[in-house]
Design a protein around this motif. Structure first.
Motif, PDB file in Angstrom:
ATOM      1  N   LEU A   5     -18.280  31.759 -54.697  1.00  0.00           N
ATOM      2  CA  LEU A   5     -17.734  31.167 -53.471  1.00  0.00           C
ATOM      3  C   LEU A   5     -17.397  32.235 -52.441  1.00  0.00           C
ATOM      4  CD1 LEU A   5     -15.383  28.419 -54.958  1.00  0.00           C
ATOM      5  CD2 LEU A   5     -17.518  28.063 -53.720  1.00  0.00           C
ATOM      6  N   GLU A   6     -16.997  33.412 -52.913  1.00  0.00           N
ATOM      7  CA  GLU A   6     -16.652  34.508 -51.999  1.00  0.00           C
ATOM      8  C   GLU A   6     -17.888  35.006 -51.243  1.00  0.00           C
ATOM      9  OE1 GLU A   6     -15.617  34.465 -55.270  1.00  0.00           O
ATOM     10  OE2 GLU A   6     -13.562  33.876 -54.784  1.00  0.00           O
ATOM     11  N   GLN A   7     -19.073  34.753 -51.792  1.00  0.00           N
ATOM     12  CA  GLN A   7     -20.306  35.154 -51.114  1.00  0.00           C
ATOM     13  C   GLN A   7     -20.819  34.077 -50.174  1.00  0.00           C
ATOM     14  OE1 GLN A   7     -22.340  35.924 -54.831  1.00  0.00           O
ATOM     15  NE2 GLN A   7     -22.639  38.076 -54.249  1.00  0.00           N
ATOM     16  N   ILE A   8     -20.690  32.818 -50.540  1.00  0.00           N
ATOM     17  CA  ILE A   8     -21.287  31.766 -49.708  1.00  0.00           C
ATOM     18  C   ILE A   8     -20.361  31.232 -48.618  1.00  0.00           C
ATOM     19  CG2 ILE A   8     -22.864  31.047 -51.534  1.00  0.00           C
ATOM     20  CD1 ILE A   8     -21.117  28.507 -51.805  1.00  0.00           C
ATOM     21  N   ASN A   9     -19.046  31.238 -48.842  1.00  0.00           N
ATOM     22  CA  ASN A   9     -18.152  30.666 -47.841  1.00  0.00           C
ATOM     23  C   ASN A   9     -18.164  31.424 -46.512  1.00  0.00           C
ATOM     24  OD1 ASN A   9     -17.382  28.303 -49.094  1.00  0.00           O
ATOM     25  ND2 ASN A   9     -15.690  29.253 -50.187  1.00  0.00           N
ATOM     26  N   LEU A  12     -21.177  30.146 -44.633  1.00  0.00           N
ATOM     27  CA  LEU A  12     -20.966  28.808 -44.088  1.00  0.00           C
ATOM     28  C   LEU A  12     -20.032  28.847 -42.877  1.00  0.00           C
ATOM     29  CD1 LEU A  12     -20.627  26.787 -47.413  1.00  0.00           C
ATOM     30  CD2 LEU A  12     -22.563  26.803 -45.832  1.00  0.00           C
ATOM     31  N   GLU A  13     -18.969  29.629 -42.962  1.00  0.00           N
ATOM     32  CA  GLU A  13     -18.026  29.736 -41.842  1.00  0.00           C
ATOM     33  C   GLU A  13     -18.701  30.304 -40.602  1.00  0.00           C
ATOM     34  OE1 GLU A  13     -14.842  32.072 -43.424  1.00  0.00           O
ATOM     35  OE2 GLU A  13     -13.837  30.345 -44.306  1.00  0.00           O
ATOM     36  N   ALA A  14     -19.601  31.270 -40.784  1.00  0.00           N
ATOM     37  CA  ALA A  14     -20.306  31.869 -39.654  1.00  0.00           C
ATOM     38  C   ALA A  14     -21.195  30.858 -38.942  1.00  0.00           C
ATOM     39  CB  ALA A  14     -21.148  33.051 -40.128  1.00  0.00           C
ATOM     40  N   PRO A  18     -18.144  23.555 -42.991  1.00  0.00           N
ATOM     41  CA  PRO A  18     -16.977  23.624 -43.871  1.00  0.00           C
ATOM     42  C   PRO A  18     -17.295  24.445 -45.128  1.00  0.00           C
ATOM     43  CG  PRO A  18     -17.895  21.392 -43.838  1.00  0.00           C
ATOM     44  CD  PRO A  18     -18.646  22.194 -42.839  1.00  0.00           C
ATOM     45  N   THR A  19     -16.274  25.093 -45.646  1.00  0.00           N
ATOM     46  CA  THR A  19     -16.471  25.907 -46.846  1.00  0.00           C
ATOM     47  C   THR A  19     -16.765  25.016 -48.047  1.00  0.00           C
ATOM     48  OG1 THR A  19     -14.101  25.932 -47.267  1.00  0.00           O
ATOM     49  CG2 THR A  19     -15.007  27.780 -46.019  1.00  0.00           C
ATOM     50  N   ALA A  20     -17.415  25.603 -49.035  1.00  0.00           N
ATOM     51  CA  ALA A  20     -17.829  24.865 -50.216  1.00  0.00           C
ATOM     52  C   ALA A  20     -16.784  24.968 -51.315  1.00  0.00           C
ATOM     53  CB  ALA A  20     -19.155  25.404 -50.721  1.00  0.00           C
ATOM     54  N   THR A  21     -16.807  23.996 -52.196  1.00  0.00           N
ATOM     55  CA  THR A  21     -15.951  24.010 -53.377  1.00  0.00           C
ATOM     56  C   THR A  21     -16.774  24.507 -54.566  1.00  0.00           C
ATOM     57  OG1 THR A  21     -16.543  21.754 -54.006  1.00  0.00           O
ATOM     58  CG2 THR A  21     -14.661  22.023 -52.495  1.00  0.00           C
ATOM     59  N   ILE A  56     -28.565  29.215 -51.011  1.00  0.00           N
ATOM     60  CA  ILE A  56     -27.610  28.499 -51.870  1.00  0.00           C
ATOM     61  C   ILE A  56     -26.406  28.034 -51.052  1.00  0.00           C
ATOM     62  CG2 ILE A  56     -26.075  28.725 -53.866  1.00  0.00           C
ATOM     63  CD1 ILE A  56     -29.058  28.506 -54.575  1.00  0.00           C
ATOM     64  N   ALA A  57     -25.989  28.833 -50.083  1.00  0.00           N
ATOM     65  CA  ALA A  57     -24.872  28.421 -49.229  1.00  0.00           C
ATOM     66  C   ALA A  57     -25.226  27.167 -48.437  1.00  0.00           C
ATOM     67  CB  ALA A  57     -24.489  29.562 -48.288  1.00  0.00           C
ATOM     68  N   LEU A  58     -26.399  27.163 -47.815  1.00  0.00           N
ATOM     69  CA  LEU A  58     -26.808  25.990 -47.042  1.00  0.00           C
ATOM     70  C   LEU A  58     -27.029  24.779 -47.938  1.00  0.00           C
ATOM     71  CD1 LEU A  58     -29.262  27.657 -44.504  1.00  0.00           C
ATOM     72  CD2 LEU A  58     -26.917  26.882 -44.103  1.00  0.00           C
ATOM     73  N   LEU A  59     -27.519  25.017 -49.139  1.00  0.00           N
ATOM     74  CA  LEU A  59     -27.704  23.929 -50.095  1.00  0.00           C
ATOM     75  C   LEU A  59     -26.360  23.378 -50.562  1.00  0.00           C
ATOM     76  CD1 LEU A  59     -30.154  22.539 -51.308  1.00  0.00           C
ATOM     77  CD2 LEU A  59     -30.057  24.146 -53.198  1.00  0.00           C
ATOM     78  N   SER A  60     -25.385  24.242 -50.755  1.00  0.00           N
ATOM     79  CA  SER A  60     -24.063  23.773 -51.193  1.00  0.00           C
ATOM     80  C   SER A  60     -23.378  22.941 -50.110  1.00  0.00           C
ATOM     81  CB  SER A  60     -23.185  24.948 -51.620  1.00  0.00           C
ATOM     82  OG  SER A  60     -22.849  25.741 -50.508  1.00  0.00           O
ATOM     83  N   ALA A  61     -23.720  23.194 -48.846  1.00  0.00           N
ATOM     84  CA  ALA A  61     -23.156  22.380 -47.762  1.00  0.00           C
ATOM     85  C   ALA A  61     -23.689  20.954 -47.811  1.00  0.00           C
ATOM     86  CB  ALA A  61     -23.474  23.017 -46.413  1.00  0.00           C
ATOM     87  N   GLN A  62     -24.831  20.740 -48.457  1.00  0.00           N
ATOM     88  CA  GLN A  62     -25.425  19.403 -48.573  1.00  0.00           C
ATOM     89  C   GLN A  62     -24.928  18.648 -49.802  1.00  0.00           C
ATOM     90  OE1 GLN A  62     -27.317  18.326 -46.069  1.00  0.00           O
ATOM     91  NE2 GLN A  62     -27.066  20.331 -45.133  1.00  0.00           N
TER      92      GLN A  62
END
Length: 124
Positions: A5-9, A12-14, A18-21, A56-62
């Motif tokens: 999460l420390e890598q993908i959030n 996403l914020e940039a 919204p940040t991922a869980t 993976i970050a963009l995928l986690s937003a979905q």
């Protein structure tokens, strides 16, 4: 070490998302493993590539992934000269629900099976 999460959030914020869980991240990794055929060893690399983290970050937003890619049924009816009619129902090939993410994750996919039509031969 897997993607965290420390890598993908921050990614996403940039982008103003919204940040991922942890649940969304796990769902995104499962989706990448199952749908995009990204090998487990790539997803759990010690130092994942920035492009993989972005995908993976963009995928986690979905996430959560509650739907499947389906194509609507289409039907056609043809009448012959004798007056009989033939009705056919068919569906187009399902489309990718996340084409941009697919493009980002394509270099990591282990799926080498061709898809589409090439020289008039269907390779589905």
């Amino acid at each position: 070490m897997a993607i965290t999460l420390e890598q993908i959030n921050p990614v996403l914020e940039a982008r103003g998302l919204p940040t991922a869980t942890a649940h969304q991240l796990a769902a995104a990794q499962d989706y990448a493993l199952g749908y995009y055929s990204i090998p487990y060893s790539v997803l759990n690399a010690d130092e994942p590539a920035e492009r993989l983290i972005l995908g993976i970050a963009l995928l986690s937003a979905q996430a959560p992934f509650t739907h499947a890619a389906t194509a609507p049924l289409t039907s056609s009816e043809i009448k012959s000269a004798s007056g009989a009619s033939v009705k056919k129902d068919f569906a187009d090939a399902p489309t990718d629900p996340y084409p941009v993410i697919s493009g980002i994750l394509a270099p990591y996919s282990a799926n080498t099976r061709p898809s589409g039509i090439s020289f008039g031969i269907s390779t589905r």
